[in-house]
Design a protein around this motif. Structure first.
Motif, PDB file in Angstrom:
ATOM      1  N   GLN A   1       0.225  -1.505  -0.164  1.00 10.51           N
ATOM      2  CA  GLN A   1       0.094  -0.144  -0.198  1.00 10.51           C
ATOM      3  C   GLN A   1       0.837   1.094  -0.173  1.00 10.51           C
ATOM      4  N   ASN A   2       1.607   1.367   0.471  1.00 11.46           N
ATOM      5  CA  ASN A   2       2.444   2.735   0.630  1.00 11.46           C
ATOM      6  C   ASN A   2       3.581   2.270  -0.430  1.00 11.46           C
ATOM      7  N   LEU A   3       3.904   1.672  -0.593  1.00 11.88           N
ATOM      8  CA  LEU A   3       4.807   2.041  -2.568  1.00 11.88           C
ATOM      9  C   LEU A   3       3.562   2.449  -3.204  1.00 11.88           C
ATOM     10  N   ILE A   4       2.624   1.584  -3.343  1.00 11.49           N
ATOM     11  CA  ILE A   4       0.924   2.547  -4.192  1.00 11.49           C
ATOM     12  C   ILE A   4       1.301   3.808  -3.994  1.00 11.49           C
ATOM     13  N   LYS A   5       1.076   4.148  -2.828  1.00 13.63           N
ATOM     14  CA  LYS A   5       0.399   5.490  -2.262  1.00 13.63           C
ATOM     15  C   LYS A   5       2.252   6.517  -2.603  1.00 13.63           C
ATOM     16  N   ALA A   6       2.940   6.042  -2.485  1.00 11.96           N
ATOM     17  CA  ALA A   6       4.120   6.539  -3.562  1.00 11.96           C
ATOM     18  C   ALA A   6       4.340   6.996  -4.625  1.00 11.96           C
ATOM     19  N   CYS A   7       3.769   6.263  -5.832  1.00 13.10           N
ATOM     20  CA  CYS A   7       3.720   6.127  -6.495  1.00 13.10           C
ATOM     21  C   CYS A   7       3.449   6.516  -7.282  1.00 13.10           C
ATOM     22  N   ILE A   8       1.874   6.779  -7.154  1.00 10.49           N
ATOM     23  CA  ILE A   8       1.213   7.582  -7.094  1.00 10.49           C
ATOM     24  C   ILE A   8       1.355   9.800  -6.521  1.00 10.49           C
ATOM     25  N   GLU A   9       1.411   9.555  -5.879  1.00 13.93           N
ATOM     26  CA  GLU A   9       1.913  10.591  -5.362  1.00 13.93           C
ATOM     27  C   GLU A   9       3.610  11.628  -5.370  1.00 13.93           C
ATOM     28  N   ARG A  10       4.124  10.097  -5.813  1.00 14.87           N
ATOM     29  CA  ARG A  10       5.327  10.238  -6.205  1.00 14.87           C
ATOM     30  C   ARG A  10       6.748  10.855  -5.498  1.00 14.87           C
ATOM     31  N   ARG A  11       6.123  10.936  -4.299  1.00  7.46           N
ATOM     32  CA  ARG A  11       6.489  11.041  -2.784  1.00  7.46           C
ATOM     33  C   ARG A  11       7.944   9.644  -2.710  1.00  7.46           C
ATOM     34  N   PRO A  12       9.118  10.373  -2.531  1.00  8.01           N
ATOM     35  CA  PRO A  12      10.253   9.436  -2.201  1.00  8.01           C
ATOM     36  C   PRO A  12      10.154   8.794  -0.444  1.00  8.01           C
ATOM     37  N   PHE A  13      10.756   7.807   0.131  1.00  8.97           N
ATOM     38  CA  PHE A  13      10.482   7.431   1.263  1.00  8.97           C
ATOM     39  C   PHE A  13      12.308   6.620   1.868  1.00  8.97           C
ATOM     40  N   TRP A  14      12.287   6.627   3.195  1.00 13.63           N
ATOM     41  CA  TRP A  14      13.640   5.977   3.612  1.00 13.63           C
ATOM     42  C   TRP A  14      12.401   4.743   4.632  1.00 13.63           C
ATOM     43  N   ILE A  15      13.278   3.044   4.551  1.00 10.61           N
ATOM     44  CA  ILE A  15      13.111   2.930   5.657  1.00 10.61           C
ATOM     45  C   ILE A  15      13.858   2.765   6.350  1.00 10.61           C
ATOM     46  N   LYS A  16      13.168   2.823   7.536  1.00 11.66           N
ATOM     47  CA  LYS A  16      14.560   3.102   8.303  1.00 11.66           C
ATOM     48  C   LYS A  16      15.348   2.178   9.011  1.00 11.66           C
ATOM     49  N   TYR A  17      16.668   2.003   8.950  1.00 10.84           N
ATOM     50  CA  TYR A  17      17.123   0.302   9.737  1.00 10.84           C
ATOM     51  C   TYR A  17      17.419   0.690  11.416  1.00 10.84           C
TER      52      TYR A  17
END
Length: 133
Positions: free
Chosen positions: A31-47
């Motif tokens: 869901q977050n990958l779809i949202k990021a693709c649609i909104e064209r927003r980058p993100f990091w997964i915190k290690y």
């Protein structure tokens, strides 16, 4: 009879709970990958090193955190020794580097328990869940 079979019952029950939670985590990532693709927003997964009962995403534009909390139903660990920060890039719809999470039923790092499942996000953002036998 109870003292003989109860540990096996609880172990199986904890495994099923962790597997259900792994399915929920997989859907959350999708869901977050779809949202990021649609909104064209980058993100990091915190290690985070070690086993944690949460996963955190750091969104950009606007900057905010989003956390998936397992509430102790399972424990998540990056399948890496190095401190990495997987990043989603919307321009190419890629995750760099690809990342794998191991799912455990306990937070005991000294336990010899094998993971019950693995969640992998490929470089091309394919999220897969594999049960470990």
């Amino acid at each position: 009879v109870l003292t003989t079979f109860l540990p096996y019952y609880m172990e199986g029950r904890n495994r099923q709970i962790a597997l259900r939670e792994a399915e929920n985590i997989t859907r959350w990532f999708q869901q977050n990958l779809i949202k990021a693709c649609i909104e064209r927003r980058p993100f990091w997964i915190k290690y985070y090193s070690g086993r944690r009962d949460f996963i955190r995403i750091l969104w950009f534009n606007p900057s905010r955190n989003e956390t998936y909390d397992t509430r102790g139903r399972c424990w998540v660990k990056f399948d890496s020794k190095a401190s990495i920060t997987p990043a989603y890039t919307p321009a190419w719809h890629t995750m760099t580097p690809a990342v794998t999470f191991n799912i455990y039923t306990t937070d005991d790092k000294n336990s010899t328990e094998r993971p019950v499942a693995r969640i992998t996000i490929s470089g091309y953002c394919l999220v897969t869940l594999h049960e470990v036998q």
